[in-house]
Design a protein around this motif. Structure first.
Motif, PDB file in Angstrom:
ATOM      1  N   UNK A  34     -12.506   7.652  52.071  1.00 39.33           N
ATOM      2  CA  UNK A  34     -12.475   7.979  50.775  1.00 39.33           C
ATOM      3  C   UNK A  34     -13.386   9.208  50.459  1.00 39.33           C
ATOM      4  N   UNK A  35     -13.463   9.929  51.321  1.00 43.10           N
ATOM      5  CA  UNK A  35     -14.274  11.436  50.819  1.00 43.10           C
ATOM      6  C   UNK A  35     -13.575  12.086  50.399  1.00 43.10           C
ATOM      7  N   UNK A  36     -13.585  12.744  49.008  1.00 47.97           N
ATOM      8  CA  UNK A  36     -12.721  13.565  48.544  1.00 47.97           C
ATOM      9  C   UNK A  36     -12.581  15.169  49.247  1.00 47.97           C
ATOM     10  N   UNK A  37     -13.855  15.510  49.544  1.00 50.03           N
ATOM     11  CA  UNK A  37     -13.581  16.742  50.366  1.00 50.03           C
ATOM     12  C   UNK A  37     -12.860  16.720  51.551  1.00 50.03           C
ATOM     13  N   UNK A  38     -12.648  15.586  52.175  1.00 50.21           N
ATOM     14  CA  UNK A  38     -11.873  15.355  53.484  1.00 50.21           C
ATOM     15  C   UNK A  38     -10.250  15.157  53.049  1.00 50.21           C
ATOM     16  N   UNK A  39     -10.329  14.351  52.020  1.00 49.48           N
ATOM     17  CA  UNK A  39      -8.968  14.180  51.371  1.00 49.48           C
ATOM     18  C   UNK A  39      -8.190  15.427  50.913  1.00 49.48           C
ATOM     19  N   UNK A  42      -6.046  17.485  53.492  1.00 53.50           N
ATOM     20  CA  UNK A  42      -4.693  16.659  54.062  1.00 53.50           C
ATOM     21  C   UNK A  42      -3.601  17.336  53.822  1.00 53.50           C
ATOM     22  N   UNK A  43      -3.479  17.539  52.383  1.00 52.99           N
ATOM     23  CA  UNK A  43      -2.401  17.736  51.911  1.00 52.99           C
ATOM     24  C   UNK A  43      -1.983  19.220  51.187  1.00 52.99           C
ATOM     25  N   UNK A  44      -0.742  19.698  51.390  1.00 51.72           N
ATOM     26  CA  UNK A  44      -0.514  20.955  50.628  1.00 51.72           C
ATOM     27  C   UNK A  44      -0.258  20.598  49.083  1.00 51.72           C
ATOM     28  N   UNK A  45      -0.700  21.824  48.372  1.00 52.54           N
ATOM     29  CA  UNK A  45      -0.717  21.684  46.748  1.00 52.54           C
ATOM     30  C   UNK A  45       0.551  21.038  46.219  1.00 52.54           C
ATOM     31  N   UNK A  46       1.843  21.267  47.019  1.00 51.14           N
ATOM     32  CA  UNK A  46       3.131  20.801  46.576  1.00 51.14           C
ATOM     33  C   UNK A  46       3.338  19.330  47.106  1.00 51.14           C
ATOM     34  N   UNK A  47       2.387  18.400  47.612  1.00 50.48           N
ATOM     35  CA  UNK A  47       2.550  17.344  48.277  1.00 50.48           C
ATOM     36  C   UNK A  47       3.438  16.476  47.241  1.00 50.48           C
ATOM     37  N   UNK A  48       4.083  15.614  48.007  1.00 54.14           N
ATOM     38  CA  UNK A  48       5.093  14.599  47.445  1.00 54.14           C
ATOM     39  C   UNK A  48       4.744  13.286  48.169  1.00 54.14           C
ATOM     40  N   UNK A  54       7.779   2.613  45.679  1.00 54.93           N
ATOM     41  CA  UNK A  54       8.597   3.615  44.708  1.00 54.93           C
ATOM     42  C   UNK A  54       7.953   4.532  44.050  1.00 54.93           C
ATOM     43  N   UNK A  55       6.443   4.296  43.842  1.00 59.31           N
ATOM     44  CA  UNK A  55       5.570   5.299  43.210  1.00 59.31           C
ATOM     45  C   UNK A  55       5.253   6.310  43.930  1.00 59.31           C
ATOM     46  N   UNK A  56       5.527   7.453  43.232  1.00 63.31           N
ATOM     47  CA  UNK A  56       5.397   8.741  43.850  1.00 63.31           C
ATOM     48  C   UNK A  56       4.309   9.656  43.314  1.00 63.31           C
ATOM     49  N   UNK A  57       3.239  10.134  44.312  1.00 61.86           N
ATOM     50  CA  UNK A  57       2.187  10.832  43.507  1.00 61.86           C
ATOM     51  C   UNK A  57       2.414  12.313  44.132  1.00 61.86           C
ATOM     52  N   UNK A  58       1.512  13.343  43.256  1.00 61.51           N
ATOM     53  CA  UNK A  58       1.116  14.431  43.936  1.00 61.51           C
ATOM     54  C   UNK A  58       0.112  14.508  44.387  1.00 61.51           C
ATOM     55  N   UNK A  59      -0.491  15.804  45.162  1.00 62.16           N
ATOM     56  CA  UNK A  59      -1.644  15.852  45.869  1.00 62.16           C
ATOM     57  C   UNK A  59      -2.867  15.434  44.948  1.00 62.16           C
ATOM     58  N   UNK A  60      -3.031  16.060  43.776  1.00 60.06           N
ATOM     59  CA  UNK A  60      -4.265  15.478  43.156  1.00 60.06           C
ATOM     60  C   UNK A  60      -4.167  13.961  42.875  1.00 60.06           C
ATOM     61  N   UNK A  64      -7.085  11.314  44.008  1.00 57.96           N
ATOM     62  CA  UNK A  64      -7.950  10.675  43.150  1.00 57.96           C
ATOM     63  C   UNK A  64      -7.629   9.016  43.123  1.00 57.96           C
ATOM     64  N   UNK A  65      -6.721   8.739  43.753  1.00 62.14           N
ATOM     65  CA  UNK A  65      -6.243   7.186  43.978  1.00 62.14           C
ATOM     66  C   UNK A  65      -7.170   6.745  44.928  1.00 62.14           C
ATOM     67  N   UNK A  66      -7.451   7.571  45.994  1.00 56.62           N
ATOM     68  CA  UNK A  66      -8.266   6.953  47.181  1.00 56.62           C
ATOM     69  C   UNK A  66      -9.737   7.085  46.680  1.00 56.62           C
ATOM     70  N   UNK A  67     -10.190   8.315  46.069  1.00 59.12           N
ATOM     71  CA  UNK A  67     -11.390   8.464  45.776  1.00 59.12           C
ATOM     72  C   UNK A  67     -11.859   7.442  44.531  1.00 59.12           C
ATOM     73  N   UNK A  68     -11.171   7.267  43.701  1.00 59.13           N
ATOM     74  CA  UNK A  68     -11.554   6.183  42.694  1.00 59.13           C
ATOM     75  C   UNK A  68     -11.450   4.605  43.005  1.00 59.13           C
ATOM     76  N   UNK A  69     -11.047   4.378  44.278  1.00 60.60           N
ATOM     77  CA  UNK A  69     -10.626   3.209  44.726  1.00 60.60           C
ATOM     78  C   UNK A  69      -9.420   2.354  44.170  1.00 60.60           C
ATOM     79  N   UNK A  70      -8.449   3.065  43.362  1.00 65.38           N
ATOM     80  CA  UNK A  70      -7.167   2.424  42.963  1.00 65.38           C
ATOM     81  C   UNK A  70      -6.473   2.189  44.298  1.00 65.38           C
ATOM     82  N   UNK A  71      -6.668   2.986  45.354  1.00 68.53           N
ATOM     83  CA  UNK A  71      -6.024   2.616  46.720  1.00 68.53           C
ATOM     84  C   UNK A  71      -7.383   2.868  47.524  1.00 68.53           C
ATOM     85  N   UNK A  72      -7.737   1.509  48.404  1.00 69.82           N
ATOM     86  CA  UNK A  72      -8.794   1.561  49.125  1.00 69.82           C
ATOM     87  C   UNK A  72      -8.486   0.927  50.300  1.00 69.82           C
ATOM     88  N   UNK A  73      -8.856   1.580  51.522  1.00 74.07           N
ATOM     89  CA  UNK A  73      -8.469   1.168  52.674  1.00 74.07           C
ATOM     90  C   UNK A  73      -9.817   0.679  53.559  1.00 74.07           C
TER      91      UNK A  73
END
Length: 137
Positions: A34-39, A42-48, A54-60, A64-73
């Motif tokens: 969940x470390x922002x700098x590591x995340x 991972x992806x290119x700026x154009x990440x899909x 069915x939800x689709x996110x861009x790179x930011x 942010x979903x992982x950093x904020x805990x919206x998605x937590x593994x």
């Protein structure tokens, strides 16, 4: 001469497969930490980034979903992985199994995932696209 060309092509592809596999492992570890700098690596700026819901996110949004805990593994394991390299693009398929705690709601996930990785200008393999899908029962 043809054997030498074939041999060097196979060696280059083998090197790329290892580099792609390493990039996927770094992504897995970044998602777990969940470390922002590591995340952000991972992806290119154009990440899909597509979820099995069915939800689709861009790179930011992905970061942010992982950093904020919206998605937590809590755990995140990948199995049955295949890697196919074609020039500066690679297709990775695997099964993702995880214990999650998304926004404080514990869950278990087992889904299929297809990743599209692209080699950037610095020669690093980055995530260009990801689509998760429900597995047949």
């Amino acid at each position: 001469m043809a054997l030498l060309l074939l041999s060097s092509t196979c060696l280059a592809q083998s090197t790329d497969i290892k580099a792609v596999t390493d990039a996927v492992e770094n992504m897995r570890l970044a998602m777990l930490s969940g470390e922002k700098s590591s995340l952000e690596k991972v992806g290119l700026p154009s990440l899909s980034y597509g979820h099995s819901s069915g939800r689709v996110e861009n790179n930011d949004e992905f970061v942010n979903a992982i950093v904020t805990g919206k998605s937590r593994f809590q755990t995140l394991n990948l199995s049955d992985q295949t890697v196919q390299v074609d020039g500066d693009v690679a297709i990775v398929r695997h099964i993702l199994e995880a214990k999650t705690n998304d926004s404080g709601k514990p869950g278990d996930v087992k889904i299929g995932v297809m990743l599209v990785m692209k080699k950037d200008n610095a020669g690093e393999w980055k995530l260009l696209a990801r689509q998760a899908y429900k597995l047949p029962h």
